[in-house]
Design an enzyme around this catalytic site. Structure first.
Site, PDB file in Angstrom:
ATOM      1  N   MET A  44       0.830  -1.203   0.000  1.00  0.00           N
ATOM      2  CA  MET A  44       0.000   0.000   0.000  1.00  0.00           C
ATOM      3  C   MET A  44       0.871   1.263   0.000  1.00  0.00           C
ATOM      4  O   MET A  44       0.384   2.371   0.251  1.00  0.00           O
ATOM      5  CB  MET A  44      -0.943   0.003   1.204  1.00  0.00           C
ATOM      6  N   HIS A  48       9.052   1.565   3.666  1.00  0.00           N
ATOM      7  CA  HIS A  48      10.061   1.545   4.728  1.00  0.00           C
ATOM      8  C   HIS A  48      10.915   0.305   4.483  1.00  0.00           C
ATOM      9  O   HIS A  48      10.691  -0.440   3.507  1.00  0.00           O
ATOM     10  CB  HIS A  48       9.390   1.534   6.111  1.00  0.00           C
ATOM     11  N   HIS A  51       9.219  -3.046   3.523  1.00  0.00           N
ATOM     12  CA  HIS A  51       8.845  -3.181   2.108  1.00  0.00           C
ATOM     13  C   HIS A  51      10.089  -3.474   1.260  1.00  0.00           C
ATOM     14  O   HIS A  51      10.071  -4.321   0.370  1.00  0.00           O
ATOM     15  CB  HIS A  51       8.219  -1.881   1.589  1.00  0.00           C
ATOM     16  N   LYS A 163       5.158  -9.948   9.319  1.00  0.00           N
ATOM     17  CA  LYS A 163       4.595  -8.974  10.259  1.00  0.00           C
ATOM     18  C   LYS A 163       3.072  -9.040  10.228  1.00  0.00           C
ATOM     19  O   LYS A 163       2.414  -8.906  11.258  1.00  0.00           O
ATOM     20  CB  LYS A 163       5.077  -7.578   9.897  1.00  0.00           C
ATOM     21  N   GLN A 167      -2.580 -12.251   7.574  1.00  0.00           N
ATOM     22  CA  GLN A 167      -2.687 -11.996   6.132  1.00  0.00           C
ATOM     23  C   GLN A 167      -1.939 -13.077   5.342  1.00  0.00           C
ATOM     24  O   GLN A 167      -2.437 -13.569   4.324  1.00  0.00           O
ATOM     25  CB  GLN A 167      -2.111 -10.614   5.826  1.00  0.00           C
ATOM     26  N   VAL A 190      10.930  -6.871   9.592  1.00  0.00           N
ATOM     27  CA  VAL A 190      12.051  -5.937   9.740  1.00  0.00           C
ATOM     28  C   VAL A 190      11.687  -4.945  10.839  1.00  0.00           C
ATOM     29  O   VAL A 190      10.553  -4.441  10.893  1.00  0.00           O
ATOM     30  CB  VAL A 190      12.334  -5.206   8.415  1.00  0.00           C
ATOM     31  N   MET A 198       8.642  -2.273  11.790  1.00  0.00           N
ATOM     32  CA  MET A 198       8.422  -1.174  10.848  1.00  0.00           C
ATOM     33  C   MET A 198       7.007  -1.240  10.302  1.00  0.00           C
ATOM     34  O   MET A 198       6.485  -2.332  10.042  1.00  0.00           O
ATOM     35  CB  MET A 198       9.412  -1.274   9.701  1.00  0.00           C
ATOM     36  N   ARG A 201       2.245   2.897   9.410  1.00  0.00           N
ATOM     37  CA  ARG A 201       1.421   3.584  10.416  1.00  0.00           C
ATOM     38  C   ARG A 201       2.231   4.130  11.586  1.00  0.00           C
ATOM     39  O   ARG A 201       1.683   4.860  12.414  1.00  0.00           O
ATOM     40  CB  ARG A 201       0.323   2.638  10.929  1.00  0.00           C
TER      41      ARG A 201
HETATM   42  P1  AMP Z   1       1.597  -2.765   3.492  1.00  0.00           P
HETATM   43  O1  AMP Z   1       2.094  -1.736   2.539  1.00  0.00           O
HETATM   44  O2  AMP Z   1       1.632  -2.331   4.918  1.00  0.00           O
HETATM   45  O3  AMP Z   1       0.290  -3.386   3.063  1.00  0.00           O
HETATM   46  O4  AMP Z   1       2.642  -3.954   3.433  1.00  0.00           O
HETATM   47  C1  AMP Z   1       3.031  -4.528   2.205  1.00  0.00           C
HETATM   48  C2  AMP Z   1       3.824  -5.777   2.492  1.00  0.00           C
HETATM   49  O5  AMP Z   1       4.959  -5.453   3.291  1.00  0.00           O
HETATM   50  C3  AMP Z   1       3.029  -6.829   3.292  1.00  0.00           C
HETATM   51  O6  AMP Z   1       3.327  -8.127   2.799  1.00  0.00           O
HETATM   52  C4  AMP Z   1       3.532  -6.633   4.695  1.00  0.00           C
HETATM   53  O7  AMP Z   1       3.441  -7.799   5.478  1.00  0.00           O
HETATM   54  C5  AMP Z   1       4.990  -6.288   4.425  1.00  0.00           C
HETATM   55  N1  AMP Z   1       5.551  -5.583   5.574  1.00  0.00           N
HETATM   56  C6  AMP Z   1       5.024  -4.508   6.223  1.00  0.00           C
HETATM   57  N2  AMP Z   1       5.794  -4.174   7.282  1.00  0.00           N
HETATM   58  C7  AMP Z   1       6.818  -5.066   7.299  1.00  0.00           C
HETATM   59  C8  AMP Z   1       7.961  -5.271   8.147  1.00  0.00           C
HETATM   60  N3  AMP Z   1       8.191  -4.483   9.194  1.00  0.00           N
HETATM   61  N4  AMP Z   1       8.783  -6.292   7.864  1.00  0.00           N
HETATM   62  C9  AMP Z   1       8.564  -7.108   6.806  1.00  0.00           C
HETATM   63  N5  AMP Z   1       7.520  -6.973   5.974  1.00  0.00           N
HETATM   64  C10 AMP Z   1       6.661  -5.973   6.209  1.00  0.00           C
END
Ligand code: AMP
Length: 296
Positions: A44, A48, A51, A163, A167, A190, A198, A201
């Protein structure tokens, strides 16, 4: 997209930003027809290091890397942070470019959800507990958008972060049940130096809240430690986790659970693969984190 044109040429790889689902699929099909492998990283945006770790894993294992960047409205309930969700496409494009991403798929809501939109994917059972309990419809939105992404970007591999552990299970089950031809690659969480997972939000956190939020991973480390020392009583472990969280009044737990990794049902005795998961409100942010214990 405005100001970007179709191509962005800073950096070394020239990430191509593609808005059209039809064009995106055509490009991926062309790569596949040439015998190349394609890795997809659904996101989304507001990138960071979490991602970026997914993108790097995809880069290492595939000829082409597609990152989808779409703040998916169907996975937000009314009153959640859809409008406020942080967005910065220009920064995201630069960051993706630095890790060698080939395409950013950045569709419009109108293209993803032609009106009237009537078709959804519902994964049952494992979506009822944990985050599903307080976010009705969330995983229906997640499963639906990821199913659509798998059709638009017919990749051999798709990368997800542990994380968001529930999901991961929902996507794995959807792929198994609906025969999607894609390998799901799960990447470790991470963290910031002080352990906070990370998350896009985390920008919602004020200074004091940011400090308090470190209690979440501290509490999970304690769970890990207790399990390592032989504790198998889930109630004892969860009480200890809650104890750590209670020391921080700014952290308001929503759930603290130990569940079986396969069916995500709460366990009384911790055996096999057990997910210890926490969701908590810290100020305005809703944060989640977990540790996956292998106690076989
Ligand atoms: P999001 O943009 O938050 O929907 O996350 C996109 C992808 O990045 C999803 O597969 C999340 O699980 C992964 N993700 C988000 N935060 C982390 C993190 N701290 N460490 C590893 N993967 C992450």
């Amino acid at each position: 997209m405005e100001g970007y044109g179709k191509y962005c040429d800073a950096g070394r790889t020239r990430v191509k930003v593609i808005a059209s689902p039809r064009e995106m699929r055509r490009l991926v099909q062309e790569h596949r027809a040439r015998g190349e492998t394609v890795g997809l990283v659904p996101t989304m945006g507001f990138f960071h290091a979490g991602h970026l770790s997914l993108m790097k894993a995809a880069r290492a294992e595939n000829d082409r890397v597609v990152v989808s960047l779409f703040v998916n409205p169907t996975q937000f309930a009314p009153g959640e942070d859809l409008e406020d969700y942080p967005r910065d496409l220009a920064r995201d494009v630069r960051m993706a470019e630095e890790v060698g991403v080939d395409y950013i798929f950045h569709p419009s809501v109108e293209d993803m959800y032609p009106q009237p939109y009537l078709s959804y994917v519902e994964v049952e059972g494992i979506t009822e507990g944990l985050c599903g309990a307080s976010r009705p419809g969330h995983f229906r939105g997640v499963a639906t958008v990821v199913a659509k992404l798998f059709h638009i970007v017919p990749a051999q591999r798709a990368y997800f972060g542990l994380k968001d552990a529930q999901q991961v299970r929902v996507i794995q089950k959807m792929v198994e049940d609906l025969n999607f031809d894609v390998d799901i690659v799960v990447c470790p969480t991470v963290r910031e130096e002080d352990g906070l997972a990370m998350s896009s939000r985390n920008v919602y956190l004020g200074e004091e809240e940011r400090k308090a939020a470190t209690a979440i991973y501290r509490s999970l480390r304690l769970a890990e430690e207790m399990a390592r020392e032989g504790e198998r009583d889930a109630a004892a472990v969860l009480a200890a986790v809650r104890g750590v969280l209670e020391e921080e009044p700014l952290v308001r737990p929503e759930y603290v659970e130990a569940v079986d990794w396969t069916d995500l049902r709460p366990v009384a005795e911790m055996r096999g693969k057990v997910l210890v998961a926490v969701a908590a409100r810290v100020g305005w942010a809703r944060l989640i984190d977990n540790v996956l214990l292998d106690l076989s």
